[in-house]
Design a protein around this motif. Structure first.
Motif, PDB file in Angstrom:
ATOM      1  N   GLU A   1      51.039  38.619  39.294  1.00  0.00           N
ATOM      2  CA  GLU A   1      49.942  37.735  39.744  1.00  0.00           C
ATOM      3  C   GLU A   1      48.588  38.241  39.217  1.00  0.00           C
ATOM      4  O   GLU A   1      47.729  37.463  38.817  1.00  0.00           O
ATOM      5  CB  GLU A   1      49.923  37.655  41.276  1.00  0.00           C
ATOM      6  CG  GLU A   1      51.012  36.745  41.818  1.00  0.00           C
ATOM      7  CD  GLU A   1      51.267  36.939  43.317  1.00  0.00           C
ATOM      8  OE1 GLU A   1      51.989  36.105  43.877  1.00  0.00           O
ATOM      9  OE2 GLU A   1      50.773  37.924  43.908  1.00  0.00           O
ATOM     10  N   PHE A   2      48.456  39.564  39.222  1.00  0.00           N
ATOM     11  CA  PHE A   2      47.205  40.156  38.714  1.00  0.00           C
ATOM     12  C   PHE A   2      47.045  39.825  37.224  1.00  0.00           C
ATOM     13  O   PHE A   2      45.983  39.371  36.776  1.00  0.00           O
ATOM     14  CB  PHE A   2      47.256  41.676  38.938  1.00  0.00           C
ATOM     15  CG  PHE A   2      46.059  42.413  38.414  1.00  0.00           C
ATOM     16  CD1 PHE A   2      44.778  42.112  38.868  1.00  0.00           C
ATOM     17  CD2 PHE A   2      46.196  43.427  37.458  1.00  0.00           C
ATOM     18  CE1 PHE A   2      43.662  42.800  38.390  1.00  0.00           C
ATOM     19  CE2 PHE A   2      45.095  44.117  36.978  1.00  0.00           C
ATOM     20  CZ  PHE A   2      43.827  43.808  37.445  1.00  0.00           C
ATOM     21  N   ARG A   3      48.123  40.009  36.464  1.00  0.00           N
ATOM     22  CA  ARG A   3      48.056  39.712  35.024  1.00  0.00           C
ATOM     23  C   ARG A   3      47.667  38.258  34.792  1.00  0.00           C
ATOM     24  O   ARG A   3      46.848  37.945  33.940  1.00  0.00           O
ATOM     25  CB  ARG A   3      49.422  39.978  34.370  1.00  0.00           C
ATOM     26  CG  ARG A   3      49.738  41.430  34.269  1.00  0.00           C
ATOM     27  CD  ARG A   3      50.990  41.687  33.437  1.00  0.00           C
ATOM     28  NE  ARG A   3      51.343  43.082  33.573  1.00  0.00           N
ATOM     29  CZ  ARG A   3      52.411  43.536  34.214  1.00  0.00           C
ATOM     30  NH1 ARG A   3      53.272  42.691  34.751  1.00  0.00           N
ATOM     31  NH2 ARG A   3      52.640  44.822  34.301  1.00  0.00           N
ATOM     32  N   GLU A   4      48.283  37.378  35.580  1.00  0.00           N
ATOM     33  CA  GLU A   4      48.038  35.943  35.443  1.00  0.00           C
ATOM     34  C   GLU A   4      46.555  35.611  35.687  1.00  0.00           C
ATOM     35  O   GLU A   4      45.919  34.884  34.936  1.00  0.00           O
ATOM     36  CB  GLU A   4      48.915  35.237  36.493  1.00  0.00           C
ATOM     37  CG  GLU A   4      49.098  33.746  36.335  1.00  0.00           C
ATOM     38  CD  GLU A   4      49.696  33.352  34.995  1.00  0.00           C
ATOM     39  OE1 GLU A   4      50.515  34.124  34.447  1.00  0.00           O
ATOM     40  OE2 GLU A   4      49.311  32.271  34.503  1.00  0.00           O
TER      41      GLU A   4
ATOM     42  N   ALA B   1      38.971  45.121  41.856  1.00  0.00           N
ATOM     43  CA  ALA B   1      39.610  44.336  40.794  1.00  0.00           C
ATOM     44  C   ALA B   1      39.682  42.850  41.096  1.00  0.00           C
ATOM     45  O   ALA B   1      39.917  42.049  40.186  1.00  0.00           O
ATOM     46  CB  ALA B   1      41.016  44.871  40.546  1.00  0.00           C
ATOM     47  N   SER B   2      39.515  42.457  42.379  1.00  0.00           N
ATOM     48  CA  SER B   2      39.592  41.020  42.640  1.00  0.00           C
ATOM     49  C   SER B   2      38.194  40.403  42.594  1.00  0.00           C
ATOM     50  O   SER B   2      38.018  39.216  42.815  1.00  0.00           O
ATOM     51  CB  SER B   2      40.242  40.765  44.005  1.00  0.00           C
ATOM     52  OG  SER B   2      39.504  41.434  45.004  1.00  0.00           O
ATOM     53  N   GLY B   3      37.197  41.209  42.265  1.00  0.00           N
ATOM     54  CA  GLY B   3      35.810  40.730  42.280  1.00  0.00           C
ATOM     55  C   GLY B   3      35.399  39.973  41.022  1.00  0.00           C
ATOM     56  O   GLY B   3      36.112  39.947  40.023  1.00  0.00           O
ATOM     57  N   ASP B   4      34.207  39.425  41.143  1.00  0.00           N
ATOM     58  CA  ASP B   4      33.634  38.606  40.090  1.00  0.00           C
ATOM     59  C   ASP B   4      33.389  39.367  38.781  1.00  0.00           C
ATOM     60  O   ASP B   4      33.677  38.885  37.697  1.00  0.00           O
ATOM     61  CB  ASP B   4      32.279  38.125  40.633  1.00  0.00           C
ATOM     62  CG  ASP B   4      31.998  36.724  40.218  1.00  0.00           C
ATOM     63  OD1 ASP B   4      32.944  35.923  40.242  1.00  0.00           O
ATOM     64  OD2 ASP B   4      30.838  36.452  39.849  1.00  0.00           O
TER      65      ASP B   4
ATOM     66  N   PHE C   1      49.030  46.633  32.417  1.00  0.00           N
ATOM     67  CA  PHE C   1      48.308  46.318  33.658  1.00  0.00           C
ATOM     68  C   PHE C   1      49.189  46.544  34.889  1.00  0.00           C
ATOM     69  O   PHE C   1      50.341  46.126  34.922  1.00  0.00           O
ATOM     70  CB  PHE C   1      47.863  44.844  33.665  1.00  0.00           C
ATOM     71  CG  PHE C   1      46.580  44.587  32.894  1.00  0.00           C
ATOM     72  CD1 PHE C   1      46.206  45.393  31.831  1.00  0.00           C
ATOM     73  CD2 PHE C   1      45.748  43.528  33.233  1.00  0.00           C
ATOM     74  CE1 PHE C   1      45.035  45.141  31.118  1.00  0.00           C
ATOM     75  CE2 PHE C   1      44.582  43.270  32.525  1.00  0.00           C
ATOM     76  CZ  PHE C   1      44.228  44.086  31.470  1.00  0.00           C
ATOM     77  N   ARG C   2      48.633  47.198  35.889  1.00  0.00           N
ATOM     78  CA  ARG C   2      49.304  47.365  37.181  1.00  0.00           C
ATOM     79  C   ARG C   2      48.315  46.951  38.252  1.00  0.00           C
ATOM     80  O   ARG C   2      47.104  46.945  38.023  1.00  0.00           O
ATOM     81  CB  ARG C   2      49.689  48.836  37.430  1.00  0.00           C
ATOM     82  CG  ARG C   2      50.465  49.500  36.304  1.00  0.00           C
ATOM     83  CD  ARG C   2      51.936  49.049  36.273  1.00  0.00           C
ATOM     84  NE  ARG C   2      52.691  49.770  35.265  1.00  0.00           N
ATOM     85  CZ  ARG C   2      52.807  49.395  33.982  1.00  0.00           C
ATOM     86  NH1 ARG C   2      52.203  48.295  33.565  1.00  0.00           N
ATOM     87  NH2 ARG C   2      53.515  50.102  33.125  1.00  0.00           N
TER      88      ARG C   2
ATOM     89  N   THR D   1      42.987  42.626  48.433  1.00  0.00           N
ATOM     90  CA  THR D   1      43.787  41.396  48.371  1.00  0.00           C
ATOM     91  C   THR D   1      45.213  41.694  47.918  1.00  0.00           C
ATOM     92  O   THR D   1      45.396  42.296  46.855  1.00  0.00           O
ATOM     93  CB  THR D   1      43.179  40.427  47.318  1.00  0.00           C
ATOM     94  OG1 THR D   1      41.770  40.528  47.402  1.00  0.00           O
ATOM     95  CG2 THR D   1      43.677  39.023  47.468  1.00  0.00           C
ATOM     96  N   PRO D   2      46.231  41.259  48.685  1.00  0.00           N
ATOM     97  CA  PRO D   2      47.602  41.504  48.219  1.00  0.00           C
ATOM     98  C   PRO D   2      47.926  40.679  46.969  1.00  0.00           C
ATOM     99  O   PRO D   2      47.552  39.504  46.904  1.00  0.00           O
ATOM    100  CB  PRO D   2      48.467  41.041  49.408  1.00  0.00           C
ATOM    101  CG  PRO D   2      47.530  40.823  50.540  1.00  0.00           C
ATOM    102  CD  PRO D   2      46.175  40.592  49.981  1.00  0.00           C
TER     103      PRO D   2
END
Ligand code: BG6
Length: 506
Positions: A73-76, A33-36, A102-103, A67-68
């Motif tokens: 923060e994820f939503r943002e 989920a933190s990927g491009d 979103f979670r 990534t923590p």
């Protein structure tokens, strides 16, 4: 004079454009989920689906990566991604409703029990959002990370609801690794639950290839070796590797584009009419083409790597100067090949394919070049004035189809010039085209695997690629051999020149 009452008219061009299908409640877990890809494509696609009310009301997304990050923060971060990359305007009410589901879970699947938090989060989503135990696991991670996730999530399958798996490309690294991956996945999931994604199949223009061929009576009778001289398929990109050195050094153009997108385009161009548009009918026909494909010999495959050059007037570095690339890298950024489909329809008809990074422009086309008119009954000034007919499918950009035909130049005499009969999506339908990922995610939510690659298909594709790269282990190419901003190495032009042909001009 009384005025006629205003009548609000439906745009007739939009007729038949929307067929709403309703997906069942579901929790979508995005691994990586933190990927491009998640930021550029997946979340913007979800937003566009939400924008059109195409997502089920009971829907949630669990982002998973190492990534923590907190949920907020994820939503943002995902909100920024939508603003930057979605094709639709940003509407806070659409976003807020989507983002509420979103979670985010930070975990490492390489560690024992790393999946526990994800499983707990999914149970909580079922309770809070009514996602009913239906699971869609999206594996947007490098091939090496797939196995651990499949095994962990496979073990936690519940009997409640359905589970489906989307696996991003590249699916393995060669035939052997793809077979292994297929075996691992099949231990936990049925083939009908596995959705191997090739986003080219989600492109409208690629699907239109099937409509063009099989919904029109005029093309099929001439779609064969008797009338077609050869086919040229081009996937050209002006972009470089965009910071993906780690991935690209392993993949190269042959694994990044030929193994999947290009071979799919060949299969769709060459396949026989399926009896219907069901997943198995379509894929059976594509697999037959791949099986009929002649193993390309070393003389029929060329490769290249870009050196420094100019793209649209701007200086760009060579591949070996890109950050993270070895200064003596032998990874190819360009591949061209001559393929043959050995069956009654296509025997002896070459399919020339090519793809490359840092070519002068972004352009994907399928050109069906027909044989010359056998005997023109008028004088021709030059060979050039009566060119063969070409049916050109513009996959992107300027999506559409055009047919090159000879026409008489007005005036005295019989001068002939090639003109184009054009169909442009933009003009005919006056609507933006959906992103490929929108169509594919929705199809998966609906359980329709027609536009996804089946296990046997992906393995056939690898068998072809393995044969292409086998001779590469033995020689050291003289790289770089084309400058950024040019149409590839000289050997690519020679590949066609040997047959008295040339690549289509741009
Ligand atoms: C991806 C490749 O599959 O397709 C990328 O990994 C490439 O290297 C991309 O840039 C091209 O996709 P599109 O939709 O822009 O043609």
């Amino acid at each position: 004079m009384t005025q006629a009452p205003a009548v609000s008219q439906e745009n007739p061009l939009l007729e038949g454009l929307r067929k709403r299908r309703t997906a069942e409640p579901c929790a979508l877990t995005i691994f990586g989920a933190s990927g491009d890809l998640t930021q550029r494509k997946l979340i913007p696609a979800l937003y566009s689906l939400a924008f059109r009310n195409l997502l089920p009301p009971n829907f949630g997304v669990v982002g998973v990566a190492r990534t923590p990050m907190t949920d907020d923060e994820f939503r943002e971060k995902m909100r920024d991604a939508v603003v930057a990359h979605a094709r639709d305007e940003f509407r806070p009410e659409v976003w807020d409703e989507l983002a509420e589901g979103f979670r985010y879970v930070a975990t490492d699947f390489g560690q024992e029990g790393g999946e526990q938090h994800v499983v707990e989060c999914l149970h909580a989503l079922d309770r809070d959002r009514g996602t009913a135990g239906n699971r869609l696991d999206y594996l947007a991670v490098p091939p090496a990370a797939i196995e651990a996730i499949v095994v962990a999530m496979g073990k936690h399958r519940t009997s409640e609801g359905w589970t489906r798996l989307i696996v991003e490309k590249p699916f393995g690294h060669d035939l052997e690794s793809a077979r292994h991956l297929n075996e691992v996945i099949r231990t936990y999931f049925d083939e009908s639950e596995i959705f191997r994604i090739d986003h080219y199949l989600g492109k409208e223009t690629v699907q239109n290839m099937l409509v063009l061929r099989f919904a029109n009576g005029i093309f099929e009778p001439i779609w064969n070796r008797q009338f077609v001289d050869h086919v040229q398929i081009t996937v050209a990109e002006s972009l470089g590797i965009e910071g993906r050195a780690e991935f690209y050094e392993q993949a190269g153009a042959v694994r990044d584009i030929v193994q999947n997108h290009l071979l799919q385009l060949v299969a769709l161009t060459a396949m026989e009419p399926p009896i219907d548009f069901s997943a198995d009918s379509v894929r059976n026909e594509k697999v037959k083409v791949l099986k009929a494909m002649h193993t390309p010999g070393p003389k029929h495959v060329v490769r290249g790597q870009y050196g420094p050059g100019y793209i649209e007037g701007e200086e760009v570095p060579g591949y070996r100067e890109e950050p993270g690339v070895a200064p003596d890298s032998l990874t190819e950024t360009y591949v061209a090949a001559k393929l043959f489909v050995d069956n009654w329809r296509w025997a002896d008809t070459p399919f020339y394919i090519r793809t490359g990074k840092r070519l002068p422009k972004r352009e994907t086309t399928i050109a069906i070049q027909f044989k010359r008119a056998p005997h023109p009954p008028f004088e021709i000034d030059s060979e050039d004035s009566l060119r063969p007919n070409v049916l050109l499918v513009h996959v992107q950009p300027d999506e559409g189809v055009s047919l090159a035909v000879g026409a008489k130049v007005p005036g005295q005499g019989m001068t002939i010039r090639t003109v184009h009969m054009d169909f442009l999506y933009g003009g005919a339908f006056r609507t933006g085209l959906p992103e490929a990922y929108e169509r594919l995610i929705l199809d998966c939510l609906l359980g329709d695997a027609t536009l996804f690659t089946r296990a046997d298909e992906v393995e056939e594709q690898w068998a072809i690629v393995d044969a292409m790269v086998a001779p590469w282990k033995r020689d050291r190419p003289n790289f770089p051999n084309y400058a950024a901003g040019t149409w590839g190495p000289a050997t690519a032009a020679e590949l066609l020149a040997r047959d008295g042909r040339e690549w289509r001009a741009h």
